[in-house]
Design an enzyme around this catalytic site. Structure first.
Site, PDB file in Angstrom:
ATOM      1  N   PRO A 130      36.855  41.253  41.876  1.00 20.56           N
ATOM      2  CA  PRO A 130      37.763  42.311  42.316  1.00 20.56           C
ATOM      3  C   PRO A 130      38.954  41.804  43.129  1.00 20.56           C
ATOM      4  O   PRO A 130      38.825  40.899  43.944  1.00 20.56           O
ATOM      5  CB  PRO A 130      36.872  43.208  43.191  1.00 20.56           C
ATOM      6  CG  PRO A 130      35.703  42.361  43.558  1.00 20.56           C
ATOM      7  CD  PRO A 130      35.499  41.422  42.406  1.00 20.56           C
ATOM      8  N   ASN A 131      40.082  42.411  42.832  1.00 14.49           N
ATOM      9  CA  ASN A 131      41.354  42.197  43.532  1.00 14.49           C
ATOM     10  C   ASN A 131      42.029  40.866  43.204  1.00 14.49           C
ATOM     11  O   ASN A 131      43.121  40.595  43.689  1.00 14.49           O
ATOM     12  CB  ASN A 131      41.186  42.342  45.057  1.00 14.49           C
ATOM     13  CG  ASN A 131      40.681  43.729  45.407  1.00 14.49           C
ATOM     14  OD1 ASN A 131      41.296  44.718  45.015  1.00 14.49           O
ATOM     15  ND2 ASN A 131      39.569  43.819  46.108  1.00 14.49           N
ATOM     16  N   ARG A 139      48.694  40.316  46.884  1.00 17.85           N
ATOM     17  CA  ARG A 139      47.772  40.531  48.012  1.00 17.85           C
ATOM     18  C   ARG A 139      47.860  39.365  49.012  1.00 17.85           C
ATOM     19  O   ARG A 139      47.827  38.208  48.637  1.00 17.85           O
ATOM     20  CB  ARG A 139      46.332  40.726  47.518  1.00 17.85           C
ATOM     21  CG  ARG A 139      45.643  39.456  47.077  1.00 17.85           C
ATOM     22  CD  ARG A 139      44.240  39.638  46.549  1.00 17.85           C
ATOM     23  NE  ARG A 139      43.261  39.977  47.550  1.00 17.85           N
ATOM     24  CZ  ARG A 139      41.971  39.623  47.509  1.00 17.85           C
ATOM     25  NH1 ARG A 139      41.520  38.889  46.499  1.00 17.85           N
ATOM     26  NH2 ARG A 139      41.143  39.993  48.432  1.00 17.85           N
ATOM     27  N   TYR A 173      46.224  33.925  50.171  1.00 15.98           N
ATOM     28  CA  TYR A 173      45.928  33.636  48.761  1.00 15.98           C
ATOM     29  C   TYR A 173      47.101  33.022  47.997  1.00 15.98           C
ATOM     30  O   TYR A 173      46.961  32.706  46.810  1.00 15.98           O
ATOM     31  CB  TYR A 173      45.468  34.928  48.064  1.00 15.98           C
ATOM     32  CG  TYR A 173      44.210  35.524  48.681  1.00 15.98           C
ATOM     33  CD1 TYR A 173      43.006  34.831  48.642  1.00 15.98           C
ATOM     34  CD2 TYR A 173      44.241  36.758  49.328  1.00 15.98           C
ATOM     35  CE1 TYR A 173      41.858  35.353  49.221  1.00 15.98           C
ATOM     36  CE2 TYR A 173      43.097  37.301  49.902  1.00 15.98           C
ATOM     37  CZ  TYR A 173      41.908  36.596  49.850  1.00 15.98           C
ATOM     38  OH  TYR A 173      40.774  37.118  50.430  1.00 15.98           O
ATOM     39  N   ASN A 189      35.014  33.097  40.702  1.00 14.40           N
ATOM     40  CA  ASN A 189      35.431  33.567  42.021  1.00 14.40           C
ATOM     41  C   ASN A 189      35.018  35.038  42.070  1.00 14.40           C
ATOM     42  O   ASN A 189      35.703  35.901  41.519  1.00 14.40           O
ATOM     43  CB  ASN A 189      36.945  33.423  42.208  1.00 14.40           C
ATOM     44  CG  ASN A 189      37.348  33.852  43.617  1.00 14.40           C
ATOM     45  OD1 ASN A 189      36.588  34.519  44.325  1.00 14.40           O
ATOM     46  ND2 ASN A 189      38.561  33.498  44.017  1.00 14.40           N
ATOM     47  N   ALA A 203      35.041  39.766  46.730  1.00 10.31           N
ATOM     48  CA  ALA A 203      34.187  40.343  47.776  1.00 10.31           C
ATOM     49  C   ALA A 203      32.730  40.499  47.336  1.00 10.31           C
ATOM     50  O   ALA A 203      31.833  40.577  48.185  1.00 10.31           O
ATOM     51  CB  ALA A 203      34.746  41.684  48.210  1.00 10.31           C
ATOM     52  N   GLU A 235      31.198  28.035  42.163  1.00  8.35           N
ATOM     53  CA  GLU A 235      31.774  29.156  42.929  1.00  8.35           C
ATOM     54  C   GLU A 235      33.090  28.675  43.550  1.00  8.35           C
ATOM     55  O   GLU A 235      33.114  27.622  44.183  1.00  8.35           O
ATOM     56  CB  GLU A 235      30.764  29.523  44.029  1.00  8.35           C
ATOM     57  CG  GLU A 235      31.216  30.610  44.973  1.00  8.35           C
ATOM     58  CD  GLU A 235      30.236  30.754  46.157  1.00  8.35           C
ATOM     59  OE1 GLU A 235      29.275  29.951  46.287  1.00  8.35           O
ATOM     60  OE2 GLU A 235      30.460  31.672  46.964  1.00  8.35           O
ATOM     61  N   HIS A 240      36.491  29.767  45.930  1.00  8.51           N
ATOM     62  CA  HIS A 240      37.233  30.692  46.803  1.00  8.51           C
ATOM     63  C   HIS A 240      38.577  30.064  47.125  1.00  8.51           C
ATOM     64  O   HIS A 240      38.628  28.905  47.564  1.00  8.51           O
ATOM     65  CB  HIS A 240      36.457  30.991  48.085  1.00  8.51           C
ATOM     66  CG  HIS A 240      35.157  31.658  47.795  1.00  8.51           C
ATOM     67  ND1 HIS A 240      35.088  32.970  47.384  1.00  8.51           N
ATOM     68  CD2 HIS A 240      33.903  31.179  47.774  1.00  8.51           C
ATOM     69  CE1 HIS A 240      33.824  33.274  47.148  1.00  8.51           C
ATOM     70  NE2 HIS A 240      33.086  32.206  47.365  1.00  8.51           N
ATOM     71  N   ARG A 252      36.841  32.394  58.176  1.00  5.80           N
ATOM     72  CA  ARG A 252      37.244  33.809  58.230  1.00  5.80           C
ATOM     73  C   ARG A 252      36.139  34.663  58.864  1.00  5.80           C
ATOM     74  O   ARG A 252      35.322  34.138  59.616  1.00  5.80           O
ATOM     75  CB  ARG A 252      37.644  34.274  56.819  1.00  5.80           C
ATOM     76  CG  ARG A 252      38.869  33.501  56.287  1.00  5.80           C
ATOM     77  CD  ARG A 252      39.309  33.981  54.929  1.00  5.80           C
ATOM     78  NE  ARG A 252      39.722  35.378  54.951  1.00  5.80           N
ATOM     79  CZ  ARG A 252      39.904  36.126  53.852  1.00  5.80           C
ATOM     80  NH1 ARG A 252      39.709  35.573  52.655  1.00  5.80           N
ATOM     81  NH2 ARG A 252      40.284  37.375  53.934  1.00  5.80           N
TER      82      ARG A 252
HETATM   83  C1  DQA Z   1      37.930  35.193  48.003  1.00  7.60           C
HETATM   84  C2  DQA Z   1      37.309  35.368  49.381  1.00  7.60           C
HETATM   85  C3  DQA Z   1      36.554  36.667  49.482  1.00  7.60           C
HETATM   86  O1  DQA Z   1      35.997  36.814  50.777  1.00  7.60           O
HETATM   87  C4  DQA Z   1      37.504  37.842  49.227  1.00  7.60           C
HETATM   88  O2  DQA Z   1      36.793  39.045  49.269  1.00  7.60           O
HETATM   89  C5  DQA Z   1      38.267  37.692  47.974  1.00  7.60           C
HETATM   90  C6  DQA Z   1      38.801  36.377  47.630  1.00  7.60           C
HETATM   91  C7  DQA Z   1      38.792  33.923  47.903  1.00  7.60           C
HETATM   92  O3  DQA Z   1      39.148  33.566  46.790  1.00  7.60           O
HETATM   93  O4  DQA Z   1      39.136  33.336  48.914  1.00  7.60           O
HETATM   94  O5  DQA Z   1      38.528  38.649  47.280  1.00  7.60           O
HETATM   95  O6  DQA Z   1      36.881  35.071  47.057  1.00  7.60           O
END
Ligand code: DQA
Length: 154
Positions: free
Chosen positions: A13-14, A21, A26, A78, A81, A102, A104, A111
């Site tokens: 998501p996102n 964003r 990011y 990735n 959240a 994984e 990020h 964080r």
């Molecule tokens: C993320 C880190 C997560 O905590 C966050 O919710 C994201 C992006 C990252 O790529 O740093 O959506 O996965």
């Protein structure tokens, strides 16, 4: 050359909002540009990259299962959240038994406290945090090297 290797590159998501964003966290690269970068990298290494993004947990579960049924060699994920909440994604990764990395983009380790938990980590062969979008390429290279090593052992 990793000829014939097939990887699923999943974003949660996102991540479709990359470039819009929170650029301080990011970066400025859009999701479309990220995918172009990944595809160019994979093409050069003769890796088939299936790049997918969804804001929906069940869709991500479906794609993890699809990776298994389509004979993928590994998964880069990735989970956004869902990293910090999703037992369903953990179970999906465990079901496939495929090597997963994984990724990020941000350094989640520095964080909020709620980002310190990753439900998926135990089902992953590696976790890459805080290397920006370059983390995806590192993850791809890691899986490609894993495969090479497994050929050596055979
Ligand atoms: C993320 C880190 C997560 O905590 C966050 O919710 C994201 C992006 C990252 O790529 O740093 O959506 O996965």
């Amino acid at each position: 050359m990793e000829t014939g290797m097939k990887l699923y590159i999943l974003n949660g998501p996102n991540l479709n909002m990359l470039g819009i964003r929170e650029p301080a966290l990011y970066g400025n690269t859009t999701y479309a540009a990220l995918i172009e970068m990944i595809e160019a990298h994979c093409k050069q290494k003769e890796i088939e990259a299936i790049c997918l993004q969804s804001n929906h947990e069940g869709q991500l579960v479906d794609w993890i299962q699809e990776a298994y049924f389509e004979g993928a060699d590994g998964i880069v994920i990735n989970p956004g959240a869902y990293t910090h909440t999703s037992i369903a994604l953990l179970d999906a990764l465990k079901s496939t038994n495929l090597p997963a990395v994984e990724v990020h983009i941000s350094n989640v380790a520095e964080r909020e406290a709620f980002r310190q938990i990753s439900y998926l980590r135990v089902a992953c062969v590696k976790t890459i945090v805080g290397h920006g979008i370059g983390g995806y390429l590192e993850a791809i290279d890691y899986l490609a090297d894993l495969r090479k090593d497994s050929f050596v052992c055979e």
